[in-house]
Motif scaffolding. Structure first.
Motif, PDB file in Angstrom:
ATOM      1  N   PRO A  18       0.254   4.268  -6.837  1.00 44.01           N
ATOM      2  CA  PRO A  18       0.472   5.319  -7.844  1.00 44.01           C
ATOM      3  C   PRO A  18       0.252   4.777  -9.252  1.00 44.01           C
ATOM      4  CG  PRO A  18       2.278   5.274  -6.277  1.00 44.01           C
ATOM      5  CD  PRO A  18       1.418   4.096  -5.973  1.00 44.01           C
ATOM      6  N   ARG A  19       0.113   5.684 -10.197  1.00 43.41           N
ATOM      7  CA  ARG A  19      -0.189   5.388 -11.590  1.00 43.41           C
ATOM      8  C   ARG A  19       0.642   4.265 -12.170  1.00 43.41           C
ATOM      9  NH1 ARG A  19      -1.728   9.313 -15.821  1.00 43.41           N
ATOM     10  NH2 ARG A  19      -1.674  10.889 -14.238  1.00 43.41           N
ATOM     11  N   PRO A  20       0.100   3.272 -12.871  1.00 43.71           N
ATOM     12  CA  PRO A  20      -1.345   3.092 -13.011  1.00 43.71           C
ATOM     13  C   PRO A  20      -1.924   2.465 -11.751  1.00 43.71           C
ATOM     14  CG  PRO A  20      -0.197   1.324 -14.129  1.00 43.71           C
ATOM     15  CD  PRO A  20       0.857   2.219 -13.554  1.00 43.71           C
ATOM     16  N   GLY A  21      -3.027   3.030 -11.249  1.00 37.67           N
ATOM     17  CA  GLY A  21      -3.552   2.627  -9.966  1.00 37.67           C
ATOM     18  C   GLY A  21      -4.045   1.186  -9.933  1.00 37.67           C
ATOM     19  N   ARG A  22      -3.481   0.423  -9.010  1.00 31.38           N
ATOM     20  CA  ARG A  22      -4.013  -0.912  -8.717  1.00 31.38           C
ATOM     21  C   ARG A  22      -4.455  -0.888  -7.266  1.00 31.38           C
ATOM     22  NH1 ARG A  22      -0.601  -3.842  -7.466  1.00 31.38           N
ATOM     23  NH2 ARG A  22       1.296  -2.600  -7.658  1.00 31.38           N
ATOM     24  N   LEU A  23      -5.275  -1.852  -6.900  1.00 28.40           N
ATOM     25  CA  LEU A  23      -5.616  -1.977  -5.498  1.00 28.40           C
ATOM     26  C   LEU A  23      -4.463  -2.684  -4.812  1.00 28.40           C
ATOM     27  CD1 LEU A  23      -7.783  -1.600  -3.297  1.00 28.40           C
ATOM     28  CD2 LEU A  23      -8.495  -3.932  -3.801  1.00 28.40           C
ATOM     29  N   ASP A  24      -3.778  -2.000  -3.899  1.00 27.96           N
ATOM     30  CA  ASP A  24      -2.671  -2.635  -3.187  1.00 27.96           C
ATOM     31  C   ASP A  24      -3.208  -3.524  -2.083  1.00 27.96           C
ATOM     32  OD1 ASP A  24       0.448  -2.414  -2.344  1.00 27.96           O
ATOM     33  OD2 ASP A  24      -0.850  -2.414  -0.569  1.00 27.96           O
ATOM     34  N   SER A  25      -4.008  -2.940  -1.203  1.00 32.89           N
ATOM     35  CA  SER A  25      -4.551  -3.712  -0.099  1.00 32.89           C
ATOM     36  C   SER A  25      -5.751  -2.993   0.493  1.00 32.89           C
ATOM     37  CB  SER A  25      -3.484  -3.899   0.986  1.00 32.89           C
ATOM     38  OG  SER A  25      -2.872  -2.657   1.269  1.00 32.89           O
ATOM     39  N   VAL A  26      -6.494  -3.733   1.302  1.00 36.11           N
ATOM     40  CA  VAL A  26      -7.659  -3.168   1.972  1.00 36.11           C
ATOM     41  C   VAL A  26      -7.421  -3.248   3.473  1.00 36.11           C
ATOM     42  CG1 VAL A  26     -10.150  -3.348   2.307  1.00 36.11           C
ATOM     43  CG2 VAL A  26      -9.150  -3.912   0.084  1.00 36.11           C
ATOM     44  N   VAL A  27      -7.590  -2.126   4.156  1.00 36.33           N
ATOM     45  CA  VAL A  27      -7.366  -2.096   5.600  1.00 36.33           C
ATOM     46  C   VAL A  27      -8.704  -1.866   6.300  1.00 36.33           C
ATOM     47  CG1 VAL A  27      -6.143  -0.951   7.482  1.00 36.33           C
ATOM     48  CG2 VAL A  27      -5.073  -1.110   5.215  1.00 36.33           C
ATOM     49  N   ASP A  28      -9.097  -2.808   7.164  1.00 33.09           N
ATOM     50  CA  ASP A  28     -10.301  -2.596   7.969  1.00 33.09           C
ATOM     51  C   ASP A  28      -9.960  -1.690   9.131  1.00 33.09           C
ATOM     52  OD1 ASP A  28     -12.350  -4.197   6.690  1.00 33.09           O
ATOM     53  OD2 ASP A  28     -11.039  -5.895   7.143  1.00 33.09           O
ATOM     54  N   ILE A  29     -10.774  -0.650   9.319  1.00 32.50           N
ATOM     55  CA  ILE A  29     -10.499   0.297  10.397  1.00 32.50           C
ATOM     56  C   ILE A  29     -11.405  -0.043  11.578  1.00 32.50           C
ATOM     57  CG2 ILE A  29     -10.350   2.721  11.055  1.00 32.50           C
ATOM     58  CD1 ILE A  29      -8.555   2.067   8.691  1.00 32.50           C
ATOM     59  N   ASP A  30     -10.783  -0.545  12.629  1.00 35.19           N
ATOM     60  CA  ASP A  30     -11.559  -0.974  13.789  1.00 35.19           C
ATOM     61  C   ASP A  30     -11.355   0.028  14.918  1.00 35.19           C
ATOM     62  OD1 ASP A  30     -13.096  -2.392  15.487  1.00 35.19           O
ATOM     63  OD2 ASP A  30     -11.613  -3.960  15.893  1.00 35.19           O
ATOM     64  N   LEU A  31     -12.092   1.117  14.851  1.00 37.14           N
ATOM     65  CA  LEU A  31     -12.008   2.167  15.865  1.00 37.14           C
ATOM     66  C   LEU A  31     -13.423   2.493  16.311  1.00 37.14           C
ATOM     67  CD1 LEU A  31      -9.459   4.634  14.182  1.00 37.14           C
ATOM     68  CD2 LEU A  31      -9.032   3.263  16.228  1.00 37.14           C
ATOM     69  N   PRO A  32     -13.574   2.970  17.571  1.00 36.78           N
ATOM     70  CA  PRO A  32     -14.934   3.272  18.057  1.00 36.78           C
ATOM     71  C   PRO A  32     -15.532   4.495  17.373  1.00 36.78           C
ATOM     72  CG  PRO A  32     -13.267   3.931  19.666  1.00 36.78           C
ATOM     73  CD  PRO A  32     -12.539   3.207  18.583  1.00 36.78           C
ATOM     74  N   TRP A  33     -16.883   4.545  17.334  1.00 33.45           N
ATOM     75  CA  TRP A  33     -17.623   5.696  16.812  1.00 33.45           C
ATOM     76  C   TRP A  33     -18.207   6.486  17.966  1.00 33.45           C
ATOM     77  CZ3 TRP A  33     -17.001   6.138  11.697  1.00 33.45           C
ATOM     78  CH2 TRP A  33     -16.718   4.972  10.961  1.00 33.45           C
ATOM     79  N   PRO A  34     -18.422   7.752  17.842  1.00 35.00           N
ATOM     80  CA  PRO A  34     -17.953   8.599  16.748  1.00 35.00           C
ATOM     81  C   PRO A  34     -16.460   8.873  16.884  1.00 35.00           C
ATOM     82  CG  PRO A  34     -19.049   9.930  18.407  1.00 35.00           C
ATOM     83  CD  PRO A  34     -19.135   8.500  18.875  1.00 35.00           C
ATOM     84  N   ARG A  35     -15.825   9.060  15.772  1.00 32.17           N
ATOM     85  CA  ARG A  35     -14.376   9.240  15.822  1.00 32.17           C
ATOM     86  C   ARG A  35     -14.033  10.714  16.003  1.00 32.17           C
ATOM     87  NH1 ARG A  35     -13.361   4.802  11.158  1.00 32.17           N
ATOM     88  NH2 ARG A  35     -13.822   2.992  12.455  1.00 32.17           N
ATOM     89  N   ASP A  36     -14.149  11.134  17.247  1.00 31.48           N
ATOM     90  CA  ASP A  36     -13.876  12.526  17.575  1.00 31.48           C
ATOM     91  C   ASP A  36     -12.403  12.727  17.875  1.00 31.48           C
ATOM     92  OD1 ASP A  36     -13.644  11.187  19.905  1.00 31.48           O
ATOM     93  OD2 ASP A  36     -15.493  11.977  20.796  1.00 31.48           O
ATOM     94  N   LEU A  37     -12.086  13.863  18.489  1.00 31.82           N
ATOM     95  CA  LEU A  37     -10.698  14.218  18.748  1.00 31.82           C
ATOM     96  C   LEU A  37      -9.997  13.182  19.622  1.00 31.82           C
ATOM     97  CD1 LEU A  37      -9.362  16.630  17.541  1.00 31.82           C
ATOM     98  CD2 LEU A  37      -9.588  17.829  19.723  1.00 31.82           C
ATOM     99  N   THR A  38     -10.740  12.638  20.597  1.00 27.73           N
ATOM    100  CA  THR A  38     -10.157  11.634  21.492  1.00 27.73           C
ATOM    101  C   THR A  38      -9.670  10.435  20.692  1.00 27.73           C
ATOM    102  OG1 THR A  38     -12.044  12.272  22.852  1.00 27.73           O
ATOM    103  CG2 THR A  38     -10.565  10.572  23.722  1.00 27.73           C
TER     104      THR A  38
END
Lengths: 254, 260
Positions: A210-230
């Motif tokens: 929240p304001r003032p915006g800093r970068l808190d952290s970076v999360v790598d998203i390791d999920l299969p593609w395509p990311r459908d409903l399943t």
């Protein structure tokens, strides 16, 4: 060498009573072909960061490099899309897409197939000759997306493009967006305040405080593609969502 | 059925207006209003027919003053509006000056111009010009500076040069606001001409109204007033037509035509 290299970037706006700290500092990189989301609450400066990456706004401190060269002026190799789209009312959908080319001095006739292809991908083929105001909000954003993509940009910058749409339309356009990205693998930076949207679409999520915006952290998203409903129903998806939610919870934001 | 409906819509205004005239005609007799106070529309029409050569000539004279002043105002105000919109220096100097001058009722200058330039065409054209100039230039500035932030950024990110960006984005985006100025000026142009004629002239509809009133002939004065209304309406109609042709996509046009 990373495609986009953001180092200690800070933005301050000078005002009569001293100045406002709008954003930063933030340090992270974006590799070519990544889909990176910037997630944060309203007013945290994530849109400001996007404008700085586009070269539309100079940072007050720090550096932004694209392919090893510092961004010193407005970049013309990007495609930008905002919450309020940039479709002009005096042109049809097709002519709006062509506007991007005409402004660049490209003859739109040479890109007919490309435009047709884009229109087909987003399901607007039958609406090519309609005026923007004859389209629903969702269709307008699809058209704006074609407008932002038609010149084959190096980087696509999306500033809350789905922010004004209803939940169902948003869901559908997210799917379209993902399909298009999986096909083109263009580098995309998406500003959003929807954690689910970020997790569903991104290879990596930057959490802005929240304001003032800093970068808190970076999360790598390791999920299969395509990311459908399943995928969205999977435990791993829920895990990422709650991991990011926890950060905002810590800041008292949610 | 649909065609009948359309006909009905088109007829609504003439019918309503005819109704008003009829009400006027009838109530004069009903309330025994003497003709030297307020004549009937039929009397006005008859008197106008009797004096039509002069009325026609004066309509042409007042019309010339109005159209000339209006045209010159567009020719001067539009480029100036553009210049102000694109020059920070002009925006800090000329623009506030114009806004201050706008506060003066332009008609106040009429006696001065007439004392300088006499009873002829020129002082009237100048008054009409002054009346029309301000709304056109101020609306043009507003139109040209108020491009949305999104479109400004979008255009910048294409790397388009000033001229290309101007003709493809800025100019069309500004047109609706520019037309607000054109229309407002068109409505007020004949006001300038008429009052200028009141103050000093020996011809024109304004002059005619003064003479007719002095001779206790309100029927002739009303005839001239109707012609002035007609003149203003044709000006406004032409500008509205141009608007419909040039910016059919504008929200105002869409609403009037009942679309969306």
């Amino acid at each position: 060498m990373p495609h986009i290299d953001i180092r200690n970037v800070v933005k301050r706006f000078e005002t009569a009573d001293g100045g406002v700290h709008a954003f930063g500092p933030a340090t992270f990189t974006v590799e070519r072909g990544e889909f990176v989301s910037l997630v944060g609450p309203s007013g945290c400066g994530k849109s400001t960061l996007l404008l700085m990456i586009a070269g539309l706004l100079p940072p007050s401190a720090g550096e932004i490099d694209v392919d090893g060269r510092p961004v010193l002026a407005t970049r013309t190799d990007v495609g930008i899309m905002f919450q309020d789209n940039t479709l002009v009312p005096w042109r049809s959908v097709r002519r709006n897409i062509e506007l991007q080319l005409e402004l660049r001095g490209i003859n739109p006739k040479t890109c007919r197939e490309r435009i047709d292809g884009l229109l087909e991908t987003v399901g607007l083929t039958d609406f090519a000759n309609r005026a923007p105001f004859e389209l629903s909000g969702g269709m307008q954003q699809r058209a704006a997306f074609c407008q932002a993509m038609v010149h084959d940009p190096d980087t696509v910058l999306l500033d809350e493009p789905l922010g004004k749409l209803d939940a169902m339309t948003r869901e559908r356009i997210r799917a379209d967006l993902q399909r298009l990205w999986l096909k083109t693998r263009t580098t995309v930076l998406l500003v959003t305040h929807s954690i689910e949207e970020a997790v569903q679409l991104s290879t990596k999520v930057c959490i802005i405080t929240p304001r003032p915006g800093r970068l808190d952290s970076v999360v790598d998203i390791d999920l299969p593609w395509p990311r459908d409903l399943t995928v969205k129903r999977s435990a791993a998806f829920a895990g990422y969502v709650s991991q990011i939610s926890d950060v905002f919870h810590r800041y008292g934001e949610i | 059925m649909r065609r009948v409906n359309q006909l009905g819509r088109a007829a609504a205004f003439p019918l309503f207006f005819a109704g008003l005239l009829l009400a006027w005609e009838v109530s004069i007799g009903l309330f025994h209003v003497p003709a030297y106070i307020l004549p009937r529309p039929s009397e006005i029409a008859l008197s106008a027919r009797a004096d039509y050569p002069l009325l026609l000539r004066y309509t042409f004279i007042t019309g010339t003053e109005t159209v000339l002043g209006y045209a010159v105002a567009i020719v001067v105000a539009l480029p100036l509006g553009l210049a102000i919109a694109f020059s920070g220096l002009l925006r800090r100097t000329v623009y506030p000056t114009l806004v201050s001058l706008e506060m003066i009722p332009k008609i106040a200058f009429a006696p001065i111009f007439i004392s300088w330039l006499g009873f002829g065409l020129l002082p009237k054209v100048i008054i009409v010009f002054l009346v029309c100039f301000f709304p056109i230039v101020l609306n043009a500035v507003a139109g040209f500076v108020s491009l949305s932030e999104e479109l400004t950024r979008f255009t910048r990110a294409t790397g388009a040069g000033t001229w290309r960006a101007f003709f493809k984005v800025r100019l069309p985006a500004a047109l609706p606001q520019v037309f607000v100025g054109f229309k407002y000026a068109a409505m007020n142009a004949s006001v300038g001409a008429t009052i200028a004629e009141f103050i000093g002239s020996d011809q024109g509809l304004g002059f005619y109204i003064q003479i007719a009133t002095g001779n206790m002939r309100p029927d002739l004065a009303f005839a001239a007033i109707f012609l002035l209304a007609l003149l203003g309406l044709s000006m406004f109609g032409l500008v509205t037509l141009a608007e419909r042709v040039l910016i059919p996509w504008d929200i105002s046009q869409r609403r009037i035509r009942g679309k969306n």
